[in-house]
Design a protein around this motif. Structure first.
Motif, mmCIF file in Angstrom:
data_model
loop_
_atom_site.group_PDB
_atom_site.id
_atom_site.type_symbol
_atom_site.label_atom_id
_atom_site.label_comp_id
_atom_site.label_asym_id
_atom_site.label_seq_id
_atom_site.Cartn_x
_atom_site.Cartn_y
_atom_site.Cartn_z
ATOM 1 N N LEU A 185 -72.742 -12.702 39.388
ATOM 2 C CA LEU A 185 -71.860 -14.311 40.292
ATOM 3 C C LEU A 185 -73.259 -15.408 40.646
ATOM 4 O O LEU A 185 -72.172 -16.291 40.477
ATOM 5 N N ILE B 145 -73.213 -17.916 38.190
ATOM 6 C CA ILE B 145 -71.932 -18.836 38.552
ATOM 7 C C ILE B 145 -71.666 -19.872 38.873
ATOM 8 O O ILE B 145 -72.065 -20.780 38.848
ATOM 9 N N THR B 146 -72.306 -20.062 40.603
ATOM 10 C CA THR B 146 -72.379 -20.653 41.710
ATOM 11 C C THR B 146 -74.040 -21.389 41.242
ATOM 12 O O THR B 146 -73.552 -22.802 40.777
ATOM 13 N N GLU C 141 -75.320 -21.971 37.781
ATOM 14 C CA GLU C 141 -74.943 -22.829 36.677
ATOM 15 C C GLU C 141 -74.166 -24.006 37.158
ATOM 16 O O GLU C 141 -73.915 -25.397 35.925
ATOM 17 N N LYS C 142 -73.394 -23.706 37.619
ATOM 18 C CA LYS C 142 -71.938 -24.953 38.016
ATOM 19 C C LYS C 142 -72.793 -26.220 38.950
ATOM 20 O O LYS C 142 -72.379 -27.341 39.076
ATOM 21 N N ARG D 102 -76.417 -14.494 29.929
ATOM 22 C CA ARG D 102 -75.170 -13.706 29.120
ATOM 23 C C ARG D 102 -75.278 -12.760 28.371
ATOM 24 O O ARG D 102 -74.572 -11.626 28.202
ATOM 25 N N ILE E 295 -67.387 -12.905 34.375
ATOM 26 C CA ILE E 295 -67.898 -14.191 35.071
ATOM 27 C C ILE E 295 -66.889 -15.399 33.851
ATOM 28 O O ILE E 295 -66.870 -16.311 34.942
ATOM 29 N N LYS E 296 -65.533 -14.728 32.890
ATOM 30 C CA LYS E 296 -64.813 -15.131 32.009
ATOM 31 C C LYS E 296 -63.785 -15.344 32.769
ATOM 32 O O LYS E 296 -63.118 -16.941 32.869
ATOM 33 N N GLU F 172 -65.618 -18.331 36.512
ATOM 34 C CA GLU F 172 -66.121 -19.420 35.689
ATOM 35 C C GLU F 172 -65.182 -21.095 35.835
ATOM 36 O O GLU F 172 -66.265 -21.176 36.598
ATOM 37 N N LYS F 173 -63.717 -20.839 35.782
ATOM 38 C CA LYS F 173 -62.866 -21.912 35.605
ATOM 39 C C LYS F 173 -62.652 -21.906 37.835
ATOM 40 O O LYS F 173 -62.389 -23.091 37.779
ATOM 41 N N ASP G 154 -65.742 -24.636 41.297
ATOM 42 C CA ASP G 154 -66.553 -26.145 40.983
ATOM 43 C C ASP G 154 -67.409 -27.116 41.504
ATOM 44 O O ASP G 154 -66.744 -26.692 43.287
#
Length: 317
Positions: free
Chosen positions: A82, A85-86, A88-89, A111, A122-123, A126-127, A130
């Motif tokens: 997790l 993901i953060t 990466e954003k 990944r 993640i899928k 991730e959306k 933001d």
């Protein structure tokens, strides 16, 4: 298994991860990281050796894995996945464009080694994350500038740059880069300028041309923050009386502009600064909250503030 052995297992596993990720790991650094004694680290390293991990080195000199030894891929926890993901954003919004493709390629490799369930995690999420930023594209002319800068730091080799100053002048400099930092939505490098024989900082988006040279550094440098704290000019003391209700909006910027003392009074908060930018940067920053502040000293700051406000008024009449 009691709590002591669980902590030891977690620590030994973490030490193994450190050995996989760094060429040399010092016992003292590990002891500070895990908040244990150096003797405990020695015992942990011995535990790894007894488990068949070929560790090279000895107490006092640092440890490393034997060259060529490979371990199975490291498994990530759900919390670590997790955090990727953060991160990466944040990188998508705040990283320099010269790093973007490299980071994206690195994340694809991360990944690829995740468990199937973590890939689904993640899928699904991730959306839902933001990052909103007011930072606009700086329009840099160089697309690979940061990797070149980082290589020069690692190799301790001088750089030649063509640099455009804030007033539009263009000049050539040979520099020895100490490090990089990100501040107020721009990337900067701190470097020793061979022309000025002093430390200077350069905004990366103003570099028009850059190239590495075969010339090594002429001296050794410390960490980048050591040099950012040093002054290249004469500092002037400034004192403001600021309305308490806007203090929360100045939390970060007041330190940047040289805050040395903060005293709460009945009439507001007295802020004392030592700044090199008394004629330009400091009064321009002060304008952003001037209706909530009173200049106590020096008189020159009050005069400069009036000049800037007058120019603004004339321009917008």
């Amino acid at each position: 298994m009691n709590d002591h052995y669980l902590k030891k297992l977690d620590r030994v596993t973490a030490i193994l991860t450190q050995l996989q990720s760094k060429p040399i790991v010092r016992a003292q650094d590990l002891a500070e990281k895990f908040d244990v004694s150096i003797r405990t680290i020695y015992r942990d390293v011995k535990t790894l050796e007894n488990a068949g991990i070929p560790i090279v080195g000895e107490a006092g000199n640092g440890y490393s894995l034997m060259d060529g030894y490979k371990l199975p891929p490291i498994m990530f926890t759900k919390e670590e996945v997790l955090s990727f993901i953060t991160a990466e954003k944040l990188m998508q919004k705040f990283s320099h464009q010269s790093l973007g493709n490299h980071y994206q390629a690195a994340m694809e490799k991360v990944r690829s080694v995740l468990k199937y369930s973590d890939k689904n995690l993640i899928k699904n999420i991730e959306k839902q994350i933001d990052v909103f930023s007011f930072h606009t594209d700086s329009g840099d002319s160089l697309k690979n500038v940061i990797p070149i800068i980082l290589e020069s730091i690692a190799e301790k080799s001088q750089l030649n740059i063509k640099y455009q100053t804030v007033d539009g002048r263009v000049n050539n400099r040979t520099i020895e880069t100490v490090g990089m930092f990100f501040e107020f939505n721009f990337w900067y490098i701190m470097a020793f300028c061979m022309l000025r024989k002093d430390f200077r900082q350069f905004r990366i988006d103003r570099i028009l041309e850059i190239s590495k040279t075969p010339n090594p550094f002429v001296q050794e440098y410390g960490q980048v923050n050591d040099y950012r704290k040093k002054s290249n000019g004469n500092k002037v003391k400034a004192k403001l009386l600021v309305d308490k209700k806007i203090m929360n909006h100045l939390v970060n910027s007041k330190k940047y502009y040289g805050l040395i003392e903060e005293v709460e009074t009945e009439n507001g908060v007295e802020l004392t600064f030592e700044t090199e930018w008394i004629n330009d940067g400091f009064p321009r920053w002060l304008i952003t909250f001037a209706d909530y502040a009173t200049v106590l000293e020096p008189e020159s700051l009050r005069t400069r503030l009036k000049e800037l406000l007058l120019k603004m008024t004339e321009r917008h009449q």
